[in-house]
Write an enzyme that holds these catalytic residues in place. Structure first.
Site, short mmCIF file in Angstrom:
data_model
loop_
_atom_site.label_atom_id
_atom_site.label_comp_id
_atom_site.label_asym_id
_atom_site.label_seq_id
_atom_site.Cartn_x
_atom_site.Cartn_y
_atom_site.Cartn_z
N GLY A 116 96.47 -43.22 -76.99
CA GLY A 116 96.45 -42.35 -78.16
C GLY A 116 96.91 -40.95 -77.82
N CYS A 173 83.14 -32.29 -75.01
CA CYS A 173 82.59 -32.72 -73.70
C CYS A 173 83.65 -33.05 -72.65
CB CYS A 173 81.66 -33.91 -73.91
SG CYS A 173 80.16 -33.44 -74.79
N1 LIG Z 1 78.11 -32.84 -78.37
C1 LIG Z 1 77.92 -33.94 -77.66
O1 LIG Z 1 78.33 -35.04 -78.05
C2 LIG Z 1 77.19 -33.89 -76.34
C3 LIG Z 1 76.77 -35.07 -75.73
C4 LIG Z 1 76.09 -34.99 -74.51
C5 LIG Z 1 75.85 -33.76 -73.91
N2 LIG Z 1 76.30 -32.61 -74.52
C6 LIG Z 1 76.00 -31.34 -73.86
O2 LIG Z 1 74.88 -30.75 -74.53
C7 LIG Z 1 75.02 -29.31 -74.59
C8 LIG Z 1 74.97 -28.87 -76.04
O3 LIG Z 1 76.08 -29.42 -76.72
P1 LIG Z 1 76.20 -29.36 -78.32
O4 LIG Z 1 77.45 -30.06 -78.68
O5 LIG Z 1 74.92 -29.77 -78.92
O6 LIG Z 1 76.38 -27.77 -78.51
P2 LIG Z 1 76.49 -26.96 -79.87
O7 LIG Z 1 77.45 -25.86 -79.62
O8 LIG Z 1 76.71 -27.89 -81.01
O9 LIG Z 1 75.02 -26.34 -80.05
C9 LIG Z 1 74.49 -25.36 -79.22
C10 LIG Z 1 73.48 -24.56 -80.05
O10 LIG Z 1 72.72 -23.71 -79.18
C11 LIG Z 1 72.44 -22.49 -79.87
N3 LIG Z 1 72.03 -21.49 -78.90
C12 LIG Z 1 72.79 -20.80 -78.00
N4 LIG Z 1 71.99 -19.96 -77.27
C13 LIG Z 1 70.71 -20.15 -77.70
C14 LIG Z 1 69.45 -19.61 -77.32
N5 LIG Z 1 69.34 -18.69 -76.34
N6 LIG Z 1 68.36 -19.98 -78.00
C15 LIG Z 1 68.46 -20.91 -78.99
N7 LIG Z 1 69.62 -21.48 -79.38
C16 LIG Z 1 70.74 -21.10 -78.73
C17 LIG Z 1 73.74 -22.23 -80.62
O11 LIG Z 1 73.54 -21.31 -81.68
C18 LIG Z 1 74.10 -23.64 -81.09
O12 LIG Z 1 73.56 -23.91 -82.37
C19 LIG Z 1 76.34 -29.01 -73.88
O13 LIG Z 1 76.06 -28.72 -72.53
C20 LIG Z 1 77.11 -30.31 -73.98
O14 LIG Z 1 78.05 -30.47 -72.95
C21 LIG Z 1 76.94 -32.65 -75.71
#
Ligand SMILES: NC(=O)c1ccc[n+]([C@@H]2O[C@H](COP(=O)([O-])OP(=O)(O)OC[C@H]3O[C@@H](n4cnc5c(N)ncnc54)[C@H](O)[C@@H]3O)[C@@H](O)[C@H]2O)c1
Length: 459
Positions: free
Chosen positions: A267, A274
């Site tokens: 694709g 991620c």
């Molecule tokens: N999105 C995915 O599919 C996925 C899957 C597995 C792991 N992860 C990992 O999980 C982590 C989070 O990813 P995500 O996609 O949920 O991120 P995201 O950007 O959707 O959400 C992060 C949230 O954290 C908040 N935030 C930042 N600083 C803060 C603080 N000091 N106190 C409270 N809230 C705070 C932000 O406002 C935001 O709402 C990353 O490390 C990512 O790599 C993501």
């Protein structure tokens, strides 16, 4: 257990809601007041199938609350999950500023928590701080130090990488293939295991290991999946050059049970929040310890080239020199994959920006990602309300996401609506023979292009 989730993004909100659903008392904390206001009004700030209903039900039962008040959210918690973003910095390293900022606040809150003086009963009940964000190996001790700078009281650390997939996140969390928990001590491992037992009643494993290994499991898993995608894209490109067909090659290759067929679809390359950043973070981890991640450097390069190669097909079709001024291009799918509104690092955004730079007018349709796309591209493009209206007067259709509703459109109606029947399919949704029968010029990935005779003759 009383749990606080730090960050109400894709991971924190889904995880927090699922933990509330098994009876825990969960507080979701975020620094973004607009997100918390939405959640307190029963609206999820992200699109994730089934999440709205689950949030409303658990909030109504009093098990799930949302707040920006960090001090009270941290003080009341027995277990704190850090789920904030870890984006790439300008050098490709995982940026830990959100994780470390949360850690400092947690330290201050532990210090201010009455009764948590350390020693005896209080020590056994001391808070566990769990790093769920994806972080480089060696981050947990940094988080521990950032907390300990503000308190001498006892707390415990754990690493608990998350493997959910956007679009199927609730099911993935509720029925995980495995749960990985990294700890320094048995007591913390036991408390974490208790929390996860309800999710593995069908016998899937909970692996308890050391913290560095747990951190590495997440990167190794994402790096492997990204490698599979780049691998099949490289083979698809070879197929194009030598006149082979990637569909046939996939069938022949993937029926080998040692290989399997998952994550081996050609694709536009991987996107999302991620894989791109985690591959870069692995590469930079290698640089920092003088152990080059040579394979992953190639995985990243192949992924970048995949978008370039697809854009070159479009440019070639429209004559490289003439530009795309006056051309109207319809785009189906903006989200980086189906089932989500997430457009971070989506191939669609790179493609649209390229087409805009070349002077094209873009009309895009995505079933759920219009709002998130507007945050990136604003009004530089127009948005259609459905697949067919995007096609009106279009000089070509570009397909970027394999949403189900794109899989069997009314081709006759589509052809009638378009100015020219040209499709660039970045997801290989259709059989080339079928597109020939319907009279489309059809370019996909790793397969022979289709240029029907009627179109050739009319130029
Ligand atoms: N999105 C995915 O599919 C996925 C899957 C597995 C792991 N992860 C990992 O999980 C982590 C989070 O990813 P995500 O996609 O949920 O991120 P995201 O950007 O959707 O959400 C992060 C949230 O954290 C908040 N935030 C930042 N600083 C803060 C603080 N000091 N106190 C409270 N809230 C705070 C932000 O406002 C935001 O709402 C990353 O490390 C990512 O790599 C993501």
């Amino acid at each position: 257990m009383r749990i606080t989730m730090v960050g109400t993004g894709y991971v924190g909100l889904v995880t927090g809601t699922c933990l509330a659903n098994t009876g825990n008392d969960v507080t979701c904390l975020d620094v973004n007041q607009a997100k918390i206001d939405k959640l307190n009004n029963g609206i999820s700030p992200i699109y994730e199938p089934g999440l709205d209903e689950m949030i409303r039900r658990n909030a109504a039962a009093g098990r799930l609350t949302f707040t920006c008040d960090a001090a009270s959210a941290y003080q009341s918690a027995e277990v704190i999950f850090i789920c904030v973003g870890t984006p790439s910095d300008e050098r490709g390293h995982a940026d830990l500023k959100y994780v470390l900022a949360a850690a400092a606040d947690i330290g201050k809150a532990i210090e201010a928590t009455p009764g948590a003086t350390g020693g005896g009963q209080a020590e056994r009940r001391a808070k566990i701080v769990v790093v769920k964000s994806t972080v480089p190996v060696g981050t947990n001790p940094k988080v521990q130090s950032a907390i300990a700078e503000h308190t001498a009281k006892t707390f415990y650390m754990a690493s608990n990488p998350e493997f959910l997939k956007e679009g199927a996140a609730i099911n993935d969390f509720n029925k995980p293939d495995r749960v990985v928990i990294g700890v320094n001590d048995k007591g913390t491992g036991d408390r974490m295991r208790d929390l996860y037992e309800p999710f593995v009643r069908q016998g899937n494993p909970i692996f308890i290991m050391d913290i560095s290994s747990a951190e590495m499991v997440k990167y190794a898993s994402n790096a492997m999946l990204a490698t599979k995608i780049s691998f099949i894209n490289e083979i698809a490109n070879l197929c194009e050059s030598y006149g082979a067909d990637i569909d046939e090659v996939r069938r022949g290759m993937c029926s080998d049970r040692r290989i399997g067929n998952q994550f081996l679809y050609p694709g536009l390359g991987y996107g999302g929040s991620c894989f791109p950043k985690d591959v870069l973070a692995c590469i930079s981890m290698g640089e920092l310890c003088d152990t080059p991640a040579t394979l992953l450097e190639a995985v990243h390069l192949v992924n970048q080239r995949q978008r370039d190669a697809f854009m070159a097909k479009i440019d070639k079709h429209f004559d490289d020199n003439a530009g795309l001024s006056g051309k109207k291009i319809a785009v189906w799918g903006i989200a980086f994959k189906p089932g989500t509104d997430d457009v971070r690092e989506a191939p669609s955004i790179t493609l649209i920006q390229h087409l805009l730079d070349r002077g094209a007018q873009i009309i895009a349709y995505d079933p759920v990602a219009e709002e998130t796309c507007r945050q990136v591209l604003a009004d530089t493009i127009s948005y259609a309300k459905d697949t067919q209206s995007a096609l009106a007067g279009a000089d070509a259709l570009v397909i970027c996401t394999d949403w189900d509703e794109f899989k069997f459109p009314d081709f006759d109606q589509a052809k009638a609506a378009m100015k020219s029947p040209v499709i660039f399919d970045g997801r290989n949704l259709y059989r080339p023979e079928m597109m020939r029968e319907h009279g489309f010029v059809y370019h996909s990935v790793g397969r022979h292009p289709v240029v029907p005779e009627t179109v050739q003759q009319s130029g």
